[in-house]
Design a protein around this motif. Structure first.
Motif, mmCIF file in Angstrom:
data_model
loop_
_atom_site.group_PDB
_atom_site.id
_atom_site.type_symbol
_atom_site.label_atom_id
_atom_site.label_comp_id
_atom_site.label_asym_id
_atom_site.label_seq_id
_atom_site.Cartn_x
_atom_site.Cartn_y
_atom_site.Cartn_z
ATOM 1 N N VAL A 29 0.893 -1.239 -0.232
ATOM 2 C CA VAL A 29 -0.213 -0.371 0.325
ATOM 3 C C VAL A 29 0.530 1.656 -0.356
ATOM 4 C CG1 VAL A 29 -1.933 1.681 1.236
ATOM 5 C CG2 VAL A 29 -1.575 -1.128 1.148
ATOM 6 N N ASP A 30 2.168 1.531 0.503
ATOM 7 C CA ASP A 30 3.015 2.227 0.936
ATOM 8 C C ASP A 30 3.376 2.795 -0.645
ATOM 9 O OD1 ASP A 30 2.168 2.135 4.003
ATOM 10 O OD2 ASP A 30 4.280 1.517 4.144
ATOM 11 N N VAL A 31 3.656 1.736 -1.445
ATOM 12 C CA VAL A 31 4.172 2.378 -2.839
ATOM 13 C C VAL A 31 3.189 3.426 -3.495
ATOM 14 C CG1 VAL A 31 4.851 1.673 -5.051
ATOM 15 C CG2 VAL A 31 5.753 -0.354 -3.370
ATOM 16 N N LYS A 32 4.367 4.187 -3.868
ATOM 17 C CA LYS A 32 2.977 5.623 -4.233
ATOM 18 C C LYS A 32 2.765 5.504 -5.920
ATOM 19 C CE LYS A 32 1.769 10.226 -4.150
ATOM 20 N NZ LYS A 32 0.215 9.961 -4.983
ATOM 21 N N GLU A 33 1.714 5.950 -6.241
ATOM 22 C CA GLU A 33 1.712 5.471 -7.826
ATOM 23 C C GLU A 33 2.553 7.067 -8.934
ATOM 24 O OE1 GLU A 33 -2.495 6.185 -9.077
ATOM 25 O OE2 GLU A 33 -3.090 4.339 -7.678
ATOM 26 N N SER A 34 2.518 7.238 -9.819
ATOM 27 C CA SER A 34 3.281 8.634 -10.045
ATOM 28 C C SER A 34 2.730 9.659 -9.660
ATOM 29 C CB SER A 34 2.982 8.156 -11.977
ATOM 30 O OG SER A 34 2.770 7.573 -12.213
ATOM 31 N N PRO A 35 3.770 10.913 -10.054
ATOM 32 C CA PRO A 35 3.296 12.037 -9.156
ATOM 33 C C PRO A 35 2.652 13.180 -9.858
ATOM 34 C CG PRO A 35 5.593 11.309 -8.937
ATOM 35 C CD PRO A 35 5.336 9.885 -9.640
ATOM 36 N N ASP A 36 2.094 14.248 -9.490
ATOM 37 C CA ASP A 36 1.213 15.009 -9.601
ATOM 38 C C ASP A 36 2.442 15.569 -9.607
ATOM 39 O OD1 ASP A 36 -0.835 13.564 -9.791
ATOM 40 O OD2 ASP A 36 -1.787 14.417 -8.287
ATOM 41 N N LEU A 37 2.622 16.689 -10.662
ATOM 42 C CA LEU A 37 3.000 17.981 -10.656
ATOM 43 C C LEU A 37 2.676 18.923 -9.377
ATOM 44 C CD1 LEU A 37 5.362 19.684 -12.516
ATOM 45 C CD2 LEU A 37 3.505 20.900 -13.798
ATOM 46 N N ILE A 38 4.186 19.593 -8.743
ATOM 47 C CA ILE A 38 3.427 20.347 -8.182
ATOM 48 C C ILE A 38 3.890 21.983 -8.294
ATOM 49 C CG2 ILE A 38 3.484 21.220 -5.831
ATOM 50 C CD1 ILE A 38 2.297 18.480 -5.769
ATOM 51 N N PHE A 39 2.502 23.349 -8.477
ATOM 52 C CA PHE A 39 2.960 24.249 -8.593
ATOM 53 C C PHE A 39 3.067 24.758 -8.339
ATOM 54 C CE2 PHE A 39 -1.198 24.222 -10.826
ATOM 55 C CZ PHE A 39 -1.872 25.204 -10.422
ATOM 56 N N LEU A 40 4.164 26.062 -8.131
ATOM 57 C CA LEU A 40 3.186 27.589 -7.812
ATOM 58 C C LEU A 40 2.795 28.821 -8.186
ATOM 59 C CD1 LEU A 40 6.503 27.482 -4.890
ATOM 60 C CD2 LEU A 40 3.790 26.836 -4.349
ATOM 61 N N MET A 41 2.000 29.318 -7.966
ATOM 62 C CA MET A 41 1.589 30.932 -8.047
ATOM 63 C C MET A 41 2.375 31.836 -7.567
ATOM 64 S SD MET A 41 -0.750 29.585 -10.289
ATOM 65 C CE MET A 41 -1.119 30.714 -11.217
ATOM 66 N N LEU A 42 2.968 32.270 -8.542
ATOM 67 C CA LEU A 42 4.423 33.552 -8.241
ATOM 68 C C LEU A 42 4.219 35.170 -8.727
ATOM 69 C CD1 LEU A 42 7.765 31.484 -9.086
ATOM 70 C CD2 LEU A 42 5.884 31.874 -6.882
ATOM 71 N N ASP A 43 4.193 35.546 -7.659
ATOM 72 C CA ASP A 43 3.678 37.469 -8.359
ATOM 73 C C ASP A 43 5.497 37.854 -9.112
ATOM 74 O OD1 ASP A 43 3.082 40.211 -8.575
ATOM 75 O OD2 ASP A 43 3.911 39.967 -6.050
ATOM 76 N N LYS A 44 4.433 38.684 -9.981
ATOM 77 C CA LYS A 44 4.975 38.782 -11.754
ATOM 78 C C LYS A 44 6.683 39.956 -11.453
ATOM 79 C CE LYS A 44 1.767 41.832 -13.873
ATOM 80 N NZ LYS A 44 0.937 42.534 -14.773
ATOM 81 N N GLU A 45 5.993 40.887 -9.904
ATOM 82 C CA GLU A 45 7.217 41.299 -9.528
ATOM 83 C C GLU A 45 8.151 41.410 -8.945
ATOM 84 O OE1 GLU A 45 5.815 45.292 -10.308
ATOM 85 O OE2 GLU A 45 3.930 43.943 -11.634
ATOM 86 N N ASN A 46 7.761 40.062 -8.346
ATOM 87 C CA ASN A 46 8.755 40.085 -7.421
ATOM 88 C C ASN A 46 8.770 38.419 -7.383
ATOM 89 O OD1 ASN A 46 10.509 38.972 -5.489
ATOM 90 N ND2 ASN A 46 9.899 40.863 -3.345
ATOM 91 N N THR A 47 8.947 37.593 -7.746
ATOM 92 C CA THR A 47 9.171 36.287 -8.137
ATOM 93 C C THR A 47 8.922 35.680 -6.348
ATOM 94 O OG1 THR A 47 11.031 35.834 -9.081
ATOM 95 C CG2 THR A 47 9.495 36.268 -10.756
ATOM 96 N N ASN A 48 10.123 36.477 -5.643
ATOM 97 C CA ASN A 48 9.913 34.910 -4.654
ATOM 98 C C ASN A 48 9.034 35.157 -3.777
ATOM 99 O OD1 ASN A 48 12.739 34.475 -4.904
ATOM 100 N ND2 ASN A 48 13.417 36.777 -4.509
ATOM 101 N N ASN A 49 7.872 35.861 -3.728
ATOM 102 C CA ASN A 49 6.572 36.167 -3.606
ATOM 103 C C ASN A 49 5.470 34.876 -4.060
ATOM 104 O OD1 ASN A 49 7.652 37.165 -1.555
ATOM 105 N ND2 ASN A 49 7.055 39.614 -2.713
#
Length: 164
Positions: A29-49
């Motif tokens: 059961v612990d075997v994970k299926e293929s992973p999903d893509l994790i994305f972040l939404m970033l501010d165009k003025e400061n891409t660290n935010n």
């Protein structure tokens, strides 16, 4: 004597079946299926935010179903295990008069890893150097992409930043 032979036959059959099953025949059961893509939404003025878009929704291209789980500035997207790209509609101001839809294609390479007989193969992914393409022209609200982690083997860290 017939009953004794029958019991011996059943006992032998049980032992053959029980001991012929190997550890690899069962997928843990612990075997994970293929992973999903994790994305972040970033501010165009400061891409660290991180910045959550207004009225943000995602829909798989060709469907009317909005993907569940859009809570904040990050989300998991399923990738296709039989293709090297996937397309989604990223919707800003969903359901309002000024709704803005950007159709994105996310590009990646697949590499399959054999787990065992019971589990089969698990797909992992590597983002292309140009990970995303905006397919529709016009008033695009998405301004660009940044690769945060190019190899997608787990869901512990974000892989892609979407700048808006």
């Amino acid at each position: 004597m017939n009953k004794l032979s029958f019991k011996i036959f059943l006992s032998l059959l049980f032992f053959v079946v029980f001991f012929s099953c190997e550890r690899d025949d069962i997928c843990i059961v612990d075997v994970k299926e293929s992973p999903d893509l994790i994305f972040l939404m970033l501010d165009k003025e400061n891409t660290n935010n991180r910045k959550t878009p207004n009225g943000f929704s995602i829909r798989a291209l060709g469907t009317q179903d909005i993907l569940p789980g859009i809570v904040s500035d990050s989300m998991a997207l399923p990738l296709k295990i039989n293709d090297n790209s996937v397309q989604f509609e990223f919707i800003l101001n969903f359901g309002s008069d000024n709704e803005n839809i950007d159709t994105l294609q996310i590009n990646y390479q697949r590499f399959d890893t054999f787990i065992n007989v019971g589990c089969g193969f698990r797909s992992n992914y590597i983002l292309e150097s140009t990970p995303g393409i905006i397919l529709n022209s016009g008033n695009n609200w998405i301004k660009g992409f940044t690769i945060l982690k190019d190899t997608i083997t787990d869901e512990t860290n974000a892989h892609l930043g979407i700048i808006h």
